[in-house]
Design an enzyme around this catalytic site. Structure first.
Site, mmCIF file in Angstrom:
data_model
loop_
_atom_site.group_PDB
_atom_site.id
_atom_site.type_symbol
_atom_site.label_atom_id
_atom_site.label_comp_id
_atom_site.label_asym_id
_atom_site.label_seq_id
_atom_site.Cartn_x
_atom_site.Cartn_y
_atom_site.Cartn_z
ATOM 1 N N GLU A 40 38.521 42.748 51.994
ATOM 2 C CA GLU A 40 38.803 44.191 52.005
ATOM 3 C C GLU A 40 37.582 44.969 52.493
ATOM 4 O O GLU A 40 37.686 45.862 53.337
ATOM 5 C CB GLU A 40 39.158 44.680 50.586
ATOM 6 C CG GLU A 40 40.465 44.159 50.032
ATOM 7 C CD GLU A 40 40.322 42.865 49.255
ATOM 8 O OE1 GLU A 40 39.342 42.107 49.494
ATOM 9 O OE2 GLU A 40 41.190 42.583 48.415
ATOM 10 N N GLY A 62 29.648 40.979 39.250
ATOM 11 C CA GLY A 62 30.180 42.116 40.004
ATOM 12 C C GLY A 62 30.524 43.306 39.114
ATOM 13 O O GLY A 62 30.156 44.439 39.392
ATOM 14 N N ARG A 63 31.212 43.033 37.994
ATOM 15 C CA ARG A 63 31.644 44.150 37.132
ATOM 16 C C ARG A 63 30.531 44.663 36.233
ATOM 17 O O ARG A 63 30.750 45.565 35.438
ATOM 18 C CB ARG A 63 32.886 43.734 36.332
ATOM 19 C CG ARG A 63 32.751 42.450 35.554
ATOM 20 C CD ARG A 63 34.102 41.941 35.082
ATOM 21 N NE ARG A 63 34.018 40.606 34.488
ATOM 22 C CZ ARG A 63 34.081 39.476 35.167
ATOM 23 N NH1 ARG A 63 34.210 39.497 36.477
ATOM 24 N NH2 ARG A 63 34.022 38.304 34.549
ATOM 25 N N GLU A 75 38.985 41.629 33.468
ATOM 26 C CA GLU A 75 38.467 40.544 34.305
ATOM 27 C C GLU A 75 37.545 39.650 33.471
ATOM 28 O O GLU A 75 37.414 38.461 33.748
ATOM 29 C CB GLU A 75 37.713 41.123 35.515
ATOM 30 C CG GLU A 75 37.599 40.155 36.684
ATOM 31 C CD GLU A 75 37.111 40.829 37.959
ATOM 32 O OE1 GLU A 75 37.949 41.345 38.716
ATOM 33 O OE2 GLU A 75 35.894 40.833 38.197
ATOM 34 N N HIS A 80 50.773 64.131 27.337
ATOM 35 C CA HIS A 80 52.049 64.527 27.938
ATOM 36 C C HIS A 80 52.650 63.404 28.764
ATOM 37 O O HIS A 80 53.542 63.642 29.571
ATOM 38 C CB HIS A 80 51.843 65.789 28.781
ATOM 39 C CG HIS A 80 51.434 66.959 27.943
ATOM 40 N ND1 HIS A 80 52.342 67.804 27.350
ATOM 41 C CD2 HIS A 80 50.214 67.380 27.532
ATOM 42 C CE1 HIS A 80 51.697 68.729 26.650
ATOM 43 N NE2 HIS A 80 50.399 68.483 26.742
ATOM 44 N N LYS A 109 42.196 35.872 46.624
ATOM 45 C CA LYS A 109 41.446 35.965 47.879
ATOM 46 C C LYS A 109 41.890 34.854 48.835
ATOM 47 O O LYS A 109 42.105 35.074 50.021
ATOM 48 C CB LYS A 109 39.945 35.836 47.618
ATOM 49 C CG LYS A 109 39.326 37.018 46.880
ATOM 50 C CD LYS A 109 37.812 36.863 46.760
ATOM 51 C CE LYS A 109 37.195 37.992 45.946
ATOM 52 N NZ LYS A 109 35.768 37.864 45.708
HETATM 53 O O1 F6P Z 1 37.469 41.546 41.786
HETATM 54 C C1 F6P Z 1 36.892 40.293 41.886
HETATM 55 C C2 F6P Z 1 35.501 40.342 42.357
HETATM 56 O O2 F6P Z 1 35.040 39.040 42.501
HETATM 57 C C3 F6P Z 1 34.651 41.150 41.389
HETATM 58 O O3 F6P Z 1 34.085 40.419 40.393
HETATM 59 C C4 F6P Z 1 33.713 41.834 42.306
HETATM 60 O O4 F6P Z 1 33.245 42.957 41.661
HETATM 61 C C5 F6P Z 1 34.589 42.133 43.492
HETATM 62 O O5 F6P Z 1 35.409 41.004 43.599
HETATM 63 C C6 F6P Z 1 33.891 42.432 44.794
HETATM 64 O O6 F6P Z 1 33.142 41.365 45.266
HETATM 65 P P1 F6P Z 1 31.951 41.602 46.261
HETATM 66 O O7 F6P Z 1 31.003 42.564 45.626
HETATM 67 O O8 F6P Z 1 31.342 40.260 46.466
HETATM 68 O O9 F6P Z 1 32.505 42.168 47.540
#
Ligand code: F6P
Length: 527
Positions: free
Chosen positions: A212, A266-267, A352, A383, A492
């Site tokens: 993406e 990532g999170r 996640e 609401h 993915k």
């Molecule tokens: O959503 C899954 C994930 O692997 C997350 O842990 C991460 O935040 C996101 O994809 C984006 O990944 P990247 O930062 O490698 O593009």
């Protein structure tokens, strides 16, 4: 490791649940005037009131036994010591190092990571200060007026949520947008508002392989090159990544790359270089205040006894409802418009992390793990879905969140808002008798309330870290790895296989009948 359901505290809690599950909180309050004092915690101005939960002192004692028997303290110390607790990826989990405001070292394989953390923070500071002072210019000599962060998941949700939450700290002449969805409509709508000469793109991707993000970054790059030519890329693109090689291959000057490390999930990455869009929006010293707020919560989590440890208490209450009351959901309800992305951010952080069904030892779990998390800002949620929380058949534990002072004290709006913030948990707990059954409220519906002075960077840092550690503690109790995301990795790969099948007419017989039928119909509609 002894399986969770064989721990003595688990058994004791099961028996205890049988004894207390029909107690009504209304009666618990009526018989104990000290209930609020007993079941609330304060960290400076940040108050957690957990007295409106279906617990007694005995319940809390047993839940704390469960935490001890689950090794929460040992596991917490392992995380802070840099042990590779993300076992399926053999990595440490050290987002706490990113906001370490002390002189303490954080070791990864014997090496202190703090000098590198500080180096990247200094690089970020100098870039942020230059850009905000109009010294970092676009290719045609114009100052940057619009920041576009391109990323997804943790490379989007955290920075977006924080930038929205701290809007009052932003500047009107420097705006931010976030592109995440691979749906071309997302970037299309944002590019429409941008001028190439004054726009900076931040490509935020830990791996720099995410489909993406690469698709959106490629589109943004073509848009810029078409307007300003190839050499302009160096002044209008920076990257935030752990993957220098792919950043260079994409055509971004490695000098414009801000690094982070594989021990940052990532999170959990908004504290790292991934926070660059936040720092650009609010300024570097406010970004540091955000880190400092998180550090305060880290220190509390690291040192406070379990019984007065805010993240631990919130985690245990969640376990109580998930595992003993079969609550499958959890609502997060900020009475603050600026926190409108907080529930969405927490969905990734929580779901996640704890959406897992295999223990650290590879056994399937035989108990519930992470809940479905949802929420909206109050009073909008009232609401929309509060009807179900008040009168539906499901138990929905809630977190109510609010600041005593508004960033925009317009008329009596804030008092109106806060009147709802106080009224809803009270009504959920007390219930209401009525002549007509459809007008009756049973009450006994649990909630936490978090109340603090104001939503500033420090408080937001404390709040986010509070939830991060709550999620961690729950993962420890459930004996799962809260730091991998194999379920997302699958998605993915699957999309990559189907992509070529959308472009030409190759055979679909290796798919199940439904998928093959859907793809065939898609091809038909596109003809
Ligand atoms: O959503 C899954 C994930 O692997 C997350 O842990 C991460 O935040 C996101 O994809 C984006 O990944 P990247 O930062 O490698 O593009």
């Amino acid at each position: 490791m002894r399986p969770l359901t064989q721990l003595p505290a688990w058994d004791a809690l099961k028996r205890h649940h049988g004894a207390v599950c029909n107690l009504h909180m209304r009666d618990l309050f009526a018989t104990d005037r000290q209930r609020f004092q007993k079941f609330s915690l304060k960290l400076d101005d940040l108050l957690l009131d957990y007295s409106k939960n279906r617990v007694t002192e005995e319940t809390m004692g047993l839940l704390l036994d469960l935490a001890r028997q689950s090794g929460v303290e040992e596991r917490r110390d392992q995380m802070f010591s840099g042990a590779p607790i993300n076992s399926t990826e053999a990595r440490p989990v050290l987002h706490v190092a990113l906001r370490n405001r002390s002189q303490r070292a954080f070791l990864v394989q014997g090496q202190d990571v703090m000098p590198e953390v500080r180096r990247v923070l200094a690089q970020m500071r100098s870039f942020v200060e230059d850009l905000r002072a109009g010294k970092w210019l676009g290719a045609t000599g114009m100052p940057i007026r619009h920041i576009v962060n391109i990323g997804i998941g943790g490379s989007d949700l955290g920075p977006l949520m924080v930038t929205e939450a701290l809007k009052p700290y932003g500047r009107d002449d420097l705006t931010s947008s976030f592109v995440s969805n691979v749906d071309g409509s997302h970037i299309h709508q944002i590019l429409k508002k941008c001028s190439p000469e004054t726009t900076l793109f931040i490509v935020a991707s830990k791996t720099f392989t995410t489909l993406e993000t690469l698709a959106n970054a490629g589109t943004a790059r073509s848009w810029l090159v078409q307007a300003l030519g190839e050499p302009a890329v160096a002044r209008h693109f920076v990257a935030l990544s752990t993957n220098a090689q792919s950043v260079t291959a994409f055509g971004i000057d490695p000098a414009n790359m801000f690094a982070f490390w594989d021990w940052v999930g990532g999170r959990y990455s908004l504290w790292s270089a991934i926070g660059l869009s936040i720092a650009l929006a609010i300024g570097f010293s406010e970004f540091e205040a955000l880190l400092a707020g998180a550090f305060e919560m880290d220190e509390h989590f690291r040192t406070a006894p379990l019984a007065t440890n805010m993240p631990v208490i919130m985690a245990l209450l969640g376990v109580w409802y998930s595992n003993f009351f079969d609550a499958a959901v959890h609502a997060v309800l900020p009475y603050d418009q600026y926190l409108h992305r907080f529930p969405a951010y927490l969905q990734q952080a929580d779901m996640e992390s704890n959406g897992k069904s295999v223990t650290l030892e590879g056994r399937p779990v035989d108990y519930a793990t992470g809940p479905v998390l949802f929420g909206e800002p109050g009073t909008n949620g009232q609401h929309a879905f509060y009807q179900l929380i008040h009168q539906g058949t499901r138990l929905v534990p809630c977190d109510f969140i609010a600041a005593a002072n508004s960033a925009n004290p317009v008329g009596c709006h804030h008092e109106l808002l806060l009147a709802n913030f106080f009224a809803q948990p009270e009504a959920l707990m007390m219930g209401k008798a009525a002549d007509q059954p459809y007008k009756a409220f049973l009450g006994n519906r649990p909630s936490n309330s978090l109340l603090y002075a104001r939503l500033d960077p420090r408080t937001l840092g404390r709040l986010i870290a509070l939830y991060e550690h709550k999620i961690f503690v729950q993962g420890v109790i459930w004996q799962i790895n809260s730091f991998d995301q194999w379920g997302v990795e699958l998605g993915k790969q699957l999309a990559k296989t189907i992509l070529p099948e959308l472009i030409d007419d190759r055979a679909l017989d290796h798919h199940d009948g439904s998928t093959a039928g859907l793809i065939a119909y898609f091809r038909h509609l596109r003809r």
